[in-house]
Design a protein around this motif. Structure first.
Motif, short mmCIF file in Angstrom:
data_model
loop_
_atom_site.label_atom_id
_atom_site.label_comp_id
_atom_site.label_asym_id
_atom_site.label_seq_id
_atom_site.Cartn_x
_atom_site.Cartn_y
_atom_site.Cartn_z
N MET A 12 0.93 -1.23 0.03
CA MET A 12 0.03 0.04 0.05
C MET A 12 0.75 1.06 -0.14
N ARG A 13 0.57 2.12 -0.86
CA ARG A 13 1.44 3.30 -1.00
C ARG A 13 0.80 4.38 0.13
N THR A 14 1.70 5.00 0.44
CA THR A 14 1.21 6.19 1.56
C THR A 14 1.63 7.60 0.94
N VAL A 15 0.51 8.40 1.32
CA VAL A 15 0.54 9.72 0.86
C VAL A 15 1.43 10.63 1.70
N ASP A 16 2.44 11.25 1.12
CA ASP A 16 3.44 12.34 1.87
C ASP A 16 2.70 13.67 1.79
#
Lengths: 199, 199
Positions: B1-5
Motif C-alpha cells: 500500500m502506498r502512503t501519501v506524503d
C-alpha cells in the motif's frame, strides 16, 4: 463614380462596433470570431472587412471611441467653476460608466488584451495619460483658487482619482448587487476629504 | 500500500500552480492548453490530471490560494492595536500585492473569466465578501475606539477601501512605470483623511 455619405459610414461603423461589444462582452475577445461579429451586425464578411480589416482594428476603434467619450465627459464637467466639485462630478460620472456591466466586461477584456498586445496597450496608455493630464489641470486650477490642498502631489492625486473610479469595475464583477448610483455620495466624501484644504 | 506524503503533495500542487500562473500571465487563460502547463511544470498530463482534473480546477485553486493569502495578510496587520493604522497597512499591502505585474495579469484573467464562468465568479465573490467583512470589523473596532468617524457607513467604506487597493491593478496595466511602493504615502493620506474623526 460612387460618393461616400459620411453619415452612412458613421452609422455602419457604429453598427459593427455595437455588435462587436455585445459579442466581446458575452464571449470574450479571443473566443469571438469575425464571423460571429458579422452575424450580430447582420452584414457580410466582405462588408465588415471594408470598415475594419481585422479584429484588432475593431478593438482599437472601441478603445478610441472610449477615449473620445472620456474627453467629452471631462470637458463637460470641467465647465463647473468650483474645481473640487468638478473633479467629484467627473469621478462619479466615470465610476458610473465603469460600473455599467457591459462596459465593465469590455474594460476587463481590453485591459487583459493590452497586457499581450502592444498596440492595444499603447492606445489605452495614451487614453489614460490624457485623462490624468485633464485631472491634473483641474487639481492645479483648484489649488490656484484656494479650494484644493496645495501640499498634495497633483500627479499622484490624479493617479488615485482614476484608480478610485476604475475600482467600480471590480465592484461590478465581485460584489453582486453593487449599485453605482448608491455609492456616489461615498465616493464624493472620499474625494472631498482627500482634496480639500486641511484644517 | 502506498502512503501519501502531504508535504510532497503540497509541493507538487505548488509546482503546477506556479507553472499555470506563469502560462496564464503570458498567454491568457483561454489560450493556455493543459499541455503547455504540463511542459512548464515538467510533468506528464496523467500526473497533472491526478492533482487537477481540469483547467477550471487549476484556476479555482489559484483563486482559493489567493483567498488564503488575503486572509493571512489581513490577520497579520489586524494585530496592530490602532485600527486606522491597521486598515491603512492592509490597504497598502493589498495595493502592493495587486500591482505586482504577474498578480495584476492573473487578476485580470480571473476577473474576466468570472464574468463567464459562474463557479469562478462564486469563488471570487466569496473571497471578496470575506475581505469586506474583515475590513468592516476593523472599521467598527476603530469607531468603538474613537479613532474612526462614526458617521461613516462601514459597508460602503469597506467597499471603497477594496476598490482603492484594486485600483493598483489598473495602474500597473495603464501607467507605465507605476511603482506601488512610491504610492504608499498617498494611499495612506487618502484613507486617513477619509476615515478619521472629522474636525
Amino acid at each position: 463614380m460612387r460618393t461616400v455619405d459620411p453619415e452612412k459610414v458613421a452609422a455602419k461603423r457604429k453598427q459593427i462596433l455595437d455588435a462587436a461589444i455585445e459579442c466581446f462582452a458575452r464571449s470574450g475577445f479571443h473566443s469571438t470570431s469575425t464571423a460571429q461579429i458579422c452575424a450580430a451586425a447582420g452584414m457580410s464578411p466582405g462588408n465588415l472587412f471594408h470598415y475594419f480589416p481585422s479584429k484588432n482594428a475593431i478593438i482599437e476603434a472601441i478603445a478610441q471611441d472610449d477615449q473620445h467619450g472620456m474627453a467629452e465627459l471631462i470637458a463637460h464637467h470641467a465647465k463647473t467653476k468650483d474645481s473640487l466639485t468638478a473633479i467629484e462630478n467627473i469621478a462619479i460620472a466615470m465610476m458610473e460608466l465603469c460600473s455599467d456591466p457591459t462596459y465593465a466586461r469590455i474594460s476587463l477584456e481590453v485591459a487583459a488584451e493590452a497586457l499581450r498586445n502592444p498596440e492595444v496597450g499603447a492606445l489605452l496608455a495614451a487614453n489614460d495619460t490624457q485623462v490624468k493630464a485633464d485631472l491634473q489641470a483641474l487639481l492645479k486650477r483648484g489649488i490656484k483658487a484656494g479650494q484644493i490642498d496645495p501640499t498634495l502631489d497633483t500627479s499622484m492625486a490624479a493617479t488615485w482619482l482614476i484608480a478610485l473610479t476604475e475600482g467600480g469595475i471590480g465592484r461590478v464583477v465581485l460584489e453582486p448587487g453593487f449599485k453605482a448610483k448608491a455609492h456616489g455620495p461615498t465616493l464624493r466624501t472620499i474625494i472631498r476629504r482627500f482634496l480639500q484644504i486641511q484644517p
